[in-house]
Design an enzyme around this catalytic site. Structure first.
Site, PDB file in Angstrom:
ATOM      1  N   CYS A   1     -26.847 -11.384 -20.932  1.00 31.83           N
ATOM      2  CA  CYS A   1     -26.602 -12.743 -20.463  1.00 31.83           C
ATOM      3  C   CYS A   1     -27.489 -13.129 -19.286  1.00 31.83           C
ATOM      4  O   CYS A   1     -27.548 -14.287 -18.900  1.00 31.83           O
ATOM      5  CB  CYS A   1     -25.127 -12.925 -20.100  1.00 31.83           C
ATOM      6  SG  CYS A   1     -24.654 -12.064 -18.597  1.00 31.83           S
TER       7      CYS A   1
ATOM      8  N   GLY B   1       0.784  -1.224   0.000  1.00 37.79           N
ATOM      9  CA  GLY B   1       0.000   0.000   0.000  1.00 37.79           C
ATOM     10  C   GLY B   1       0.816   1.273   0.000  1.00 37.79           C
ATOM     11  O   GLY B   1       0.272   2.355  -0.166  1.00 37.79           O
TER      12      GLY B   1
ATOM     13  N   CYS C   1     -19.555 -11.792 -19.502  1.00 37.62           N
ATOM     14  CA  CYS C   1     -20.861 -11.786 -20.162  1.00 37.62           C
ATOM     15  C   CYS C   1     -20.902 -12.842 -21.266  1.00 37.62           C
ATOM     16  O   CYS C   1     -21.837 -13.632 -21.360  1.00 37.62           O
ATOM     17  CB  CYS C   1     -21.118 -10.397 -20.737  1.00 37.62           C
ATOM     18  SG  CYS C   1     -22.840 -10.078 -21.152  1.00 37.62           S
TER      19      CYS C   1
ATOM     20  N   CYS D   1     -28.368  -8.496 -16.255  1.00 37.12           N
ATOM     21  CA  CYS D   1     -27.733  -8.125 -17.519  1.00 37.12           C
ATOM     22  C   CYS D   1     -28.690  -8.444 -18.672  1.00 37.12           C
ATOM     23  O   CYS D   1     -29.238  -9.544 -18.749  1.00 37.12           O
ATOM     24  CB  CYS D   1     -26.432  -8.891 -17.701  1.00 37.12           C
ATOM     25  SG  CYS D   1     -25.708  -8.692 -19.340  1.00 37.12           S
TER      26      CYS D   1
ATOM     27  N   CYS E   1     -23.591  -6.345 -18.517  1.00 37.99           N
ATOM     28  CA  CYS E   1     -22.346  -6.592 -17.803  1.00 37.99           C
ATOM     29  C   CYS E   1     -21.256  -5.652 -18.302  1.00 37.99           C
ATOM     30  O   CYS E   1     -21.100  -5.469 -19.511  1.00 37.99           O
ATOM     31  CB  CYS E   1     -21.854  -8.013 -18.056  1.00 37.99           C
ATOM     32  SG  CYS E   1     -22.825  -9.273 -17.262  1.00 37.99           S
TER      33      CYS E   1
END
Lengths: 255, 277
Positions: free
Chosen positions: B241, B29, B269, B238, B263
């Site tokens: 899909c 980090g 997808c 979605c 998506c």
């Protein structure tokens, strides 16, 4: 009363100017100490050193934490920051410089709580509301921006934002400077009642003898980086020994 | 390709970047400065990510590049073909077939594995950037773990809007120490950062910073105890899909206010459609 903060032989130079010349002092618990003197006498420099915002070139500042006295230099920057975030407070002359004007009053009061690890939104908010009341600001203003506040309200907000972590030691740099006289009186009144109620130790820098007379237990008179006189407030102001203190007391305008 | 080193960057530069990566992995980090190079594309197009990818990629790597979840947008296609030409590596659009994934704004829906590396393109690595104008002061704040002001910002958001108003680039604390910008991924993706088996590397070309989250590292999104981190997802399926749990893009499809949700991860997808068919 036991000692809380002690300065030992502090000297500091800014370039060729000797800002502090071998200054020593002690502050006891629950005591209010005023530092008076003219502009450039080194009183703000001394305050900055006592509060750990500036490191003296020589000499030591000791803070009595429980039983042991440890110098700020030995504690290190991180420990001093932790002290500054919670157990110490600093009230600046200009609240606009100390507060964040783009953050609501509640956020400003909560800032020190969050900096010391508070993570409960409702608790922080309740605490902020309580402190807003304690400094006589309407709780309705909790979510208002400080820029909509008057000068006196801003100073009261800064006091709330400082005292919210329940500090034991507060440094004040001309807390009533730049305010008109009636507002000054109210702020002084507020500081006096809060300080007594919370049992705070305070170091207050002022050039206003009246402020010192009203608030302080003890007084230090500074001139050209040296302490020229010190003692109980009434004693120093009623019977000044040093010629400079005599001049200072004599130049207060009679009402 | 004639006249260029493998993967465009010269070997000394790659070594310099690898050193920065090692340091970044050692201090999860923490932003490590590096001598970011001029790349043959403008800042903001992924120069940081490309430099990371170039110094990591080997001849047998399989590269996938994502832009906003999609494999077929300009940025993704051009970066993919850049490495296909300069390094001759195989490329793919399938998340599970890739060994190295460079991404902008998304983490793939399919969980990543420990034999994969994901490289994020980062526009602004400093999470305190909007709170503290001085870079020197923010570095000091990182050194002292002085992150109160970030919580003040969250407090302010909740007070004003009733919830945290950032829906992307939601700040995180890595390994209980450093505050980190997860790059502009949606807050929806933040939980995927936490203990991810894959190595996560972040590159900011313009700002000349590299940082990292090593595999299986704790990554916690900033929040309050009584206002827990709660990422939003459009409450739809979605349209292509039918997936119910993937992150969706909202698209305006006509002039009469018609909208479609699909998506954002095109590979997910497509594979979902194939599976359902």
């Amino acid at each position: 009363m036991s000692v809380l903060l002690e300065a030992r032989h502090i000297s500091h130079r800014f370039g060729r100017t000797l800002a502090l010349d071998d200054v020593s002092l002690t502050l006891r618990r629950h005591e209010i100490l005023a530092i008076v003197g003219e502009s450039g006498s080194g009183k703000t420099t001394l305050l900055n050193m006592l509060s750990g915002r500036l490191t003296p070139q020589s000499g030591d500042i000791l803070y009595y934490d429980g039983h042991a006295a440890t110098s700020l230099r030995v504690r290190g920057e991180r420990a001093v920051r932790t002290l500054q975030r919670a157990r110490w407070g600093y009230v600046a002359q200009d609240p606009r410089a100390a507060l964040r004007l783009d953050i609501s009053a509640g956020g400003n009061i909560g800032a020190r709580l969050m900096a010391s690890g508070a993570r409960n939104y409702d608790d922080i908010r309740a605490m902020a509301a309580r402190w807003l009341e304690a400094v006589e600001i309407d709780v309705d203003r909790l979510d208002d921006w400080p820029r909509t506040f008057s000068g006196g309200m801003l100073q009261r907000l800064q006091i709330a934002a400082t005292l919210v972590t329940d500090p034991e030691l507060v440094f004040m740099d001309e807390p009533t400077g730049g305010l008109d006289v009636s507002v000054q009186a109210r702020i002084l009144d507020l500081i006096r009642s809060l300080v007594r109620r919370l049992g705070l130790a305070v170091v207050i820098v002022t050039h206003d003898i009246g402020v010192a007379r009203l608030l302080a237990d003890r007084l230090i008179v500074m001139r050209r980086g040296c302490i020229v006189e010190h003692g109980l407030t009434d004693q120093v102001l009623d019977d000044p020994q040093h010629p400079y203190t005599q001049l200072l007391v004599a130049s207060v305008l009679p009402v | 390709m004639q006249g260029y080193n493998f993967a465009y960057l010269d070997e000394t530069t790659k070594r310099m970047i690898r050193r920065a990566i090692l340091k970044a992995v050692a201090i999860p980090g923490h932003q490590v400065p590096f001598a970011s190079r001029e790349m043959p594309l403008p800042y903001g197009w992924g120069t940081g990510g490309i430099q990371l990818t170039a110094s990591l990629i080997g001849a047998d790597d399989v590269l996938k590049v994502i832009d906003q979840g999609a494999d077929d947008t300009t940025n993704a296609i051009s970066i993919r073909s850049f490495f296909a030409r300069t390094a001759g590596v195989r490329t793919t659009t399938h998340t599970d077939a890739a060994t190295l994934i460079q991404t902008r704004h998304r983490i793939p829906e399919i969980p990543l594995r420990d034999d994969q590396i994901i490289v994020y393109q980062v526009p602004m690595p400093e999470p305190l950037y909007r709170l503290e104008p001085s870079r020197a002061v923010s570095r000091r704040m990182h050194a002292m773990a002085d992150y109160g002001p970030m919580h003040v910002k969250l407090y302010e958001d909740i007070t004003r809007f009733g919830r945290v108003a950032v829906s992307y680039d939601h700040p995180v604390v890595v390994n209980r120490r450093y505050l980190m910008s997860p790059s502009p991924i949606p807050a929806f993706d933040n939980p995927k950062l936490h203990r991810m088996p894959a190595l996560q590397l972040f590159g900011a070309g313009r700002e000349k910073r590299i940082y990292a989250v090593p595999p299986h590292t704790d990554v916690v999104s900033l929040d309050f105890e009584d206002r827990p981190f709660n990422p939003i997802r459009a409450p739809h399926r979605c349209a292509l899909c039918g997936a119910e749990h993937s992150y969706l893009d909202e698209m305006v499809i006509d002039d009469r206010g018609g909208r479609m949700f699909a998506c954002s991860d095109t590979d997910y997808c497509a594979s979902y459609q194939a599976r359902e068919a």
